[in-house]
Design an enzyme around this catalytic site. Structure first.
Site, PDB file in Angstrom:
ATOM      1  N   ASP A  40       0.878  -1.161   0.000  1.00 37.36           N
ATOM      2  CA  ASP A  40       0.000   0.000   0.000  1.00 37.36           C
ATOM      3  C   ASP A  40       0.917   1.213   0.000  1.00 37.36           C
ATOM      4  OD1 ASP A  40      -2.277   1.772   0.416  1.00 37.36           O
ATOM      5  OD2 ASP A  40      -3.333   0.026   1.191  1.00 37.36           O
ATOM      6  N   ASP A  65       4.026   2.975  -4.567  1.00 31.91           N
ATOM      7  CA  ASP A  65       3.153   3.933  -5.228  1.00 31.91           C
ATOM      8  C   ASP A  65       2.768   3.340  -6.580  1.00 31.91           C
ATOM      9  OD1 ASP A  65       1.939   6.005  -6.578  1.00 31.91           O
ATOM     10  OD2 ASP A  65       3.551   7.459  -6.245  1.00 31.91           O
ATOM     11  N   TYR A 158     -14.319   5.739 -12.647  1.00 29.91           N
ATOM     12  CA  TYR A 158     -14.217   4.489 -11.893  1.00 29.91           C
ATOM     13  C   TYR A 158     -14.918   3.359 -12.632  1.00 29.91           C
ATOM     14  CZ  TYR A 158     -14.919   1.094  -8.129  1.00 29.91           C
ATOM     15  OH  TYR A 158     -14.947  -0.061  -7.365  1.00 29.91           O
ATOM     16  N   LYS A 162     -13.149  -0.094 -14.220  1.00 32.60           N
ATOM     17  CA  LYS A 162     -13.503  -1.454 -13.819  1.00 32.60           C
ATOM     18  C   LYS A 162     -14.004  -2.284 -15.009  1.00 32.60           C
ATOM     19  CE  LYS A 162     -12.385  -1.218  -9.502  1.00 32.60           C
ATOM     20  NZ  LYS A 162     -11.260  -2.029  -8.964  1.00 32.60           N
ATOM     21  N   ALA A 192     -19.844  -0.614   3.706  1.00 24.57           N
ATOM     22  CA  ALA A 192     -19.568   0.725   4.224  1.00 24.57           C
ATOM     23  C   ALA A 192     -18.127   0.796   4.700  1.00 24.57           C
ATOM     24  CB  ALA A 192     -20.517   1.050   5.372  1.00 24.57           C
TER      25      ALA A 192
END
Length: 263
Positions: A40, A65, A158, A162, A192
């Site tokens: 990450d 990165d 987005y 995808k 959530a």
């Protein structure tokens, strides 16, 4: 499903490992005895994740990165140095920024495509070359979304990324099949906290209420699905997309929530 130690000692790479889905996936494979490479952007968050899930000896964190080629190359090298080759790659990292197309500049478009689409291409091909050199018949799993099939206002980049990721999944599956490397996509359901953006409580309630099975996704949903796709039980599955979303992709209840069967 019992995987009977199938992943014990296997090398598994998880991108976006400090996020909600990343932690769930990492914890699932750790419980099965897999050695992990968690990556990450935030080293401190990665260390916290390692401490939280306590994976087997030989696991490590490597901050990277995914918008930077040199950083991704260093990640691939680190995996090769520590593992020789990965057995499983989970391309989980992704960004979900919101904004109308008229307000999104080219740099932001490129950033979204870079993390959501370009990085899975770079890492998949880089780690696949190591698998081929080692004779490893590995598995690559791209974490996609129901947004791949249904366009949504304010998150068009987005959705586009995808959709393209699922096409890339099929292309990689086709070209890596001769080496015994399987490539599939996994579409998890709404959860959530899965986005870097804060979600309003009312939004969470409304989206969850529209899911046909009546609840949000949990760790018990995405983890076993990923194990299955990476396991020998799915040895004849490649280029496929497994949807684990409580039925949300087939239709939602939001328009007719007040209409219930009398039984």
């Amino acid at each position: 499903m019992n995987f009977e130690g199938e992943f014990k000692g296997k090398a598994v790479v998880v991108t976006g490992a400090a996020g909600l889905y990343g932690k769930r996936l990492a914890a699932t494979f750790a419980r099965e005895g897999a050695r992990l490479c968690l990556t990450d952007t935030d080293p401190a968050a990665l260390d916290a994740t390692l401490a939280e899930i306590a994976p087997p000896e030989g696991s490590f964190a490597h901050a990277a990165d995914l918008t930077d080629d040199a950083s991704m190359a260093a990640l691939v090298t680190a995996v090769g140095t520590r593992f020789g080759a990965a057995d499983v790659l989970l391309n989980n990292a992704g960004v979900y920024p919101s904004g109308f197309l008229l307000d999104i500049d080219v740099a932001e478009w490129d950033r979204i495509m870079g993390i959501n689409l370009r990085a899975p291409f770079v890492l998949s091909t880089g780690l696949a070359k190591q698998m081929i050199a080692q004779g490893t018949k590995g598995a690559i799993i791209n974490i996609s979304s129901g947004a791949a099939r249904k366009m949504r206002r304010t998150v068009v980049p987005y959705c586009t990324s995808k959709t393209a990721l699922e096409r890339l999944t099929k292309g990689l599956a086709l070209e890596l099949a001769e080496f015994g490397i399987r490539v599939n996509a996994l579409e998890p359901g709404f959860s959530a906290g899965s986005s870097v953006s804060q979600l309003a409580d009312e939004h969470v309630r409304r989206v969850t209420a529209a899911v046909p099975l009546g609840r949000a996704s949990t760790a018990e949903d995405i983890g076993p699905a990923a194990l299955y796709l990476a396991s020998s039980a799915a040895a004849y599955i490649t280029g496929a997309t497994l949807t684990v979303d409580g039925g949300n992709s087939i239709g939602s209840l939001d328009v007719y929530q007040d209409k219930k069967h009398p039984l």
